[in-house]
Write an enzyme that holds these catalytic residues in place. Structure first.
Site, PDB file in Angstrom:
ATOM      1  N   GLY A  16       0.826  -1.190   0.000  1.00 52.68           N
ATOM      2  CA  GLY A  16       0.000   0.000   0.000  1.00 52.68           C
ATOM      3  C   GLY A  16       0.862   1.241   0.000  1.00 52.68           C
TER       4      GLY A  16
ATOM      5  N   GLY B  11       1.622   4.739   2.028  1.00 55.08           N
ATOM      6  CA  GLY B  11       1.385   5.481   3.260  1.00 55.08           C
ATOM      7  C   GLY B  11       1.560   6.959   3.043  1.00 55.08           C
TER       8      GLY B  11
ATOM      9  CB  VAL C  48       4.132  -0.155   3.135  1.00 49.15           C
ATOM     10  CG1 VAL C  48       4.551  -1.245   4.098  1.00 49.15           C
ATOM     11  CG2 VAL C  48       4.069   1.177   3.841  1.00 49.15           C
TER      12      VAL C  48
ATOM     13  CG  ASP D 129      -1.789   9.685  15.128  1.00 48.25           C
ATOM     14  OD1 ASP D 129      -2.971  10.062  15.300  1.00 48.25           O
ATOM     15  OD2 ASP D 129      -1.313   9.431  14.009  1.00 48.25           O
TER      16      ASP D 129
END
Ligand SMILES: *[C@@H]1O[C@H](CO)[C@@H](O)[C@H](O)[C@H]1NC(C)=O
Ligand SMILES: *[C@@H]1O[C@H](CO)[C@@H](O)[C@H](O)[C@H]1NC(C)=O
Length: 838
Positions: free
Chosen positions: A532, A534, A539, A649
């Site tokens: 995917g 990021g 990645v 986060d």
């Protein structure tokens, strides 16, 4: 009725016998009846034969038990399937050497029915100190010929001296069957059978009806793999024999001790247990119980899957293989389809073998065994036959040789911490490193090196991105530092240059990987390996030293990414906790900057709970476990690690899930570490994710452990409801968010209405209500009204009453955005919405 007529004189005789001759105590002479209430004792009073009723049963059985032990421990039962309904049973040994059990009506309900019983015998039945009831011929001409013995008819108990296996001449197989229940000795569902097919290599199966539950083996010359090494246990002094010849194939233990007796049983629930009896105090001790962990479940990880009970996630694929998993809706922990080769075999001469150490060798059903073939010879034999998938020497005795060749899928492999064996698996040439294609030189590559070397720390980590979240988990790999000194020095130099963490120079202990290593591991960053994209770059999935990894490659343009990269490598790398995802290493070479994490196939929490279809895959016990796990991970960050770390986060996308759906907190790019007594800090750059951010942080840039607690509270309410706080839609009130909704329901005493309907009825009211309550306490507007992290953990675990929550912060949709805008310096460069692109 004939039988009852001879009854009286025989009882008299029997008692005479008892009082006159101690030597005769253990025998039943011909035509002397033996009745319920009487017992026969073995010469040294170790075993007793008689009638008994197991547990609460009213039925009577003829059986053999250990004398004088508590509890009453039965070793063998004659009439397992044909109980007596009263205590008028009677045993008689006839002149042919057949022993029969009669009921009150005079009918034979059980008989020793032996083919060797015959004419001209002078039989006697005798109970031996081994627990074996034998009927033998005592005539002078045919000395002590065995007519029948109970050891040939094992029930749920193996006593040393019994044979388990098969007689190829008579076709009779001797195996263990469980009792139906503790009150019922009739054959239950479970069996332990030795796989005694001529030509097959010996192993043992525990089956429930026809389904294989567990496998021991194969036989390694000493014992069956998976069984404890008896010889290593000082209390056990005995020999194991495996006999395989034209006529029979069997396994037998002989045990020699005056102070101990040994018993191996198959319980009604299918557990295989080894117990010993201490003859001094007549007490039983359990030494072993099997299956002992998940990995003992037969074929748990599917074909080519490998089970590893040392880490929390059980299944994995080894080098050259990847998970064979297509349908998204199959539960993630279902590994029945196992692993598949990343490169299929073409039988090229360059194919070689990967050595896996500390292994339980795969099922030998489709293996062929050759005696007296060396390991080199075995390798050649396997290599020269294109359908051979693996080979091993199963013989663990010193200097012992033998060659097992597997054809077809490899099933039921696991890693052991002790006493495992080497397995060599065929791999395509491209999957093998140049220097590892020969067996003999292949040191410690493979599973052993990954799982059982302490110095290779087991770590996990994952990362999340805004484009698509994924989870990465794997176990650690390591690098040889000496050969890459240059690369490493360079990397450390870059890292230490003006980083924000106050850690001493030279204290970064994370492995450095070279670009070429990572490039090879990810198949040159091939598009097929891309997982995917990021926020800071793509990645990739990779395989390094046989281990699945995920590589986060920072895009060259991302300055922001570099800061976070340094933060993660320098500040956070040392944190280790089962609820934190961990970093395996990094790479800085030329323009390339990469983080290497373990690969986690189960993605992240948001991927499940916010998806209409997938949310039903996470049941309440799993969700509650996740709520707990995140709290424990936070407690470690906030309190138990050497430095106080605020994550900053925390959100569903940053909670990764391992194979067993245990949560792992990930993505420490924004985390801050506090020194000494510091507990709160101020930043001009408010970073975080809308929907999770606390009011004091959004408005004033103030963050502390309590701002993580706020995010945690949001997360808990999201987990319970299966709804996002941000983006929450309520039919009646368009303005409130999830926090507002939860608060209203709480006020109205309808908190249970918050629960995710896809959970069905599988939840505990107490746990759900408590979670909602704790969630509301965590999202209080005032920092001092929120519980501490330790408080959250103990509230989750405990039962005490909780303080009442007040109205939560950020009750209305978008209220945190208004709040952020109050604070001018956050509207520069990096804003909240940029971080949270979703
Ligand atoms: C004894 O064994 C034979 C075959 O071996 C069988 O036909 C017979 O039914 C058995 N008798 C009893 C009482 O079990
Ligand atoms: C490979 O081994 C299998 C099993 O022993 C055997 O059936 C087959 O004929 C062998 N193939 C070759 C090409 O030798």
């Amino acid at each position: 009725m004939n039988q009852t007529i001879i009854l009286l004189p025989s009882i008299t005789f029997f008692f005479l016998m008892l009082s006159n001759s101690s030597l005769s105590l253990d025998t039943i002479p011909v035509n002397q009846n033996f009745l319920d209430g009487e017992t026969i004792v073995s010469p040294n009073a170790k075993f007793e034969l008689g009638f008994f009723s197991p547990g609460s049963s009213k039925y009577r059985y003829l059986g053999i038990w250990y004398k004088n032990t508590i509890p009453h421990t039965v070793a063998w039962v004659a009439n397992r399937e044909t109980p007596l309904t009263d205590s008028s049973g009677m045993v008689n040994l006839d002149s042919q050497g057949i022993m029969s059990l009669f009921n009150s009506g005079g009918a034979i309900i059980w008989s020793s029915n032996s083919s060797t019983s015959g004419i001209n015998v002078n039989p006697v039945a005798q109970l031996l100190d081994t627990g074996n009831l034998v009927i033998k011929n005592e005539s002078k001409t045919n000395k002590n010929i065995l007519i029948w013995q109970s050891f040939d008819y094992p029930g749920d108990t193996y006593l040393p001296g019994m044979k388990l296996g098969k007689n190829f001449v008579t076709g009779r197989e001797m195996y263990m069957t469980s009792w139906r229940s503790v009150d019922d000795p009739s054959p239950g569902e479970y069996t332990i059978r030795y796989s005694m097919v001529k030509g097959n290599y010996q192993q043992v199966y525990i089956r429930k009806s026809s389904v294989t539950e567990t496998r021991f083996g194969p036989y390694n010359g000493i014992t069956f793999a998976g069984q404890p090494s008896y010889k290593a246990t000082p209390v056990y002094i005995f020999d194991a024999h495996m006999i395989a010849n034209e006529n029979e194939m069997y396994f037998k233990l002989t045990f020699m001790s005056n102070s101990l007796m040994l018993r191996l049983i198959l319980t009604p629930g299918g557990k295989y247990e080894i117990w010993h009896l201490d003859m001094h105090n007549q007490e039983w001790t359990q030494d072993f119980s099997y299956p002992s962990d998940n990995c003992d479940s037969y074929g748990l990880c599917g074909p080519y899957g490998i089970c590893n009970a040392i880490s929390f996630s059980n299944c994995g694929c080894f080098k050259g293989f990847e998970r064979n998993y297509k349908q998204e809706l199959t539960p993630y922990n279902n590994w029945s389809s196992g692993c598949r080769r990343t490169k299929s075999l073409d039988c090229s001469p360059k194919e070689g073998f990967l050595k896996l150490s500390s292994m339980k060798l795969p099922d030998t059903q489709n293996a062929v065994f050759h005696t007296n073939v060396s390991l080199q010879g075995c390798e050649m034999a396997c290599k020269s036959n294109c359908s051979c998938t693996a080979f091993a020497n199963p013989n663990m005795t010193a200097g012992g040789v033998g060659c097992l060749l597997w054809f077809g899928d490899l099933i039921d492999m696991r890693v052991y911490q002790l006493n495992g064996q080497d397995l060599y698996v065929r791999l395509a040439a491209s999957e093998l490193l140049a220097n590892s294609s020969t067996v003999v030189n292949d040191g410690n590559r493979g599973v052993h090196s990954r799982f059982s070397r302490e110095r290779r720390v087991v770590i996990t980590i994952s990362l999340s991105t805004s484009a698509g979240l994924f989870v990465i988990l794997a176990t650690c790999t390591w690098i040889k530092r000496t050969s890459r000194a240059d690369v490493e020095q360079e990397a450390v130099k870059v890292l230490e240059k003006d980083h924000k963490c106050s850690r001493r120079k030279g204290s970064i202990e994370l492995p450095v990987f070279s670009l070429s290593t990572i490039s090879r591991a990810t198949n040159k960053f091939s598009i097929d390996n891309k997982l995917g994209e990021g926020g800071f770059g793509p990645v990739y999935k990779g395989v390094l030293e046989g281990q699945e990894i995920a590589v986060k490659r920072l895009s060259k343009a991302s300055k922001q990414g570099l800061d976070e990269f340094k933060n993660e490598v320098i500040c956070i790398a040392k944190l280790q906790h089962r609820n934190l995802v961990k970093l395996l290493g990094y790479c800085i070479q030329g323009e390339e900057t990469m983080l290497v994490y373990e690969y986690m196939p189960n993605k992240s929490l948001d991927w499940f709970i916010f998806d209409d279809l997938r949310k039903s895959l996470l049941n309440w016990p799993q969700r509650f476990n996740i709520i707990h796990g995140i709290a424990r991970g936070l407690l470690y960050l906030h309190q138990d690690s050497r430095h106080r770390v605020v994550h900053r986060d925390l959100k569903a996308g940053n909670i990764l899930l391992d194979h067993d759906m245990n949560p792992k907190i990930s993505d420490f790019g924004l985390a801050r570490m506090f020194e000494g007594h510091e507990s709160e800090a101020n930043t001009k750059k408010v970073v975080g994710t809308l929907g999770y951010i606390s009011p004091e942080y959004a408005a004033n840039g103030l963050f502390s452990v309590k701002s993580d607690i706020f995010s945690y509270g949001v997360l808990v309410l999201e987990i319970v409801s299966g709804k996002k706080n941000r983006g929450f839609v309520h039919e009646d009130d368009d303005d409130i968010n999830l926090l507002g909704h939860a608060w209203r329901l709480y006020k109205e005493g309808k908190s249970l209405d918050l629960i995710d309907t896809s959970l069905g009825d599988s939840w505990s009211t107490y746990e759900v209500l408590r979670s909602i309550h704790i969630g509301l306490l965590c999202v209080q507007p005032r920092v001092e009204d929120r519980p501490s992290t330790a408080g959250v953990v103990s509230m989750l675990a405990g039962e005490g009453s909780l303080p009442s929550p007040k109205k939560p912060a950020f009750f209305f949709k978008g209220s945190e955005i208004d709040s952020v805008s109050i604070y001018p310096s956050s509207i520069n460069g990096v804003t909240l919405s940029e971080i949270d692109a979703r």
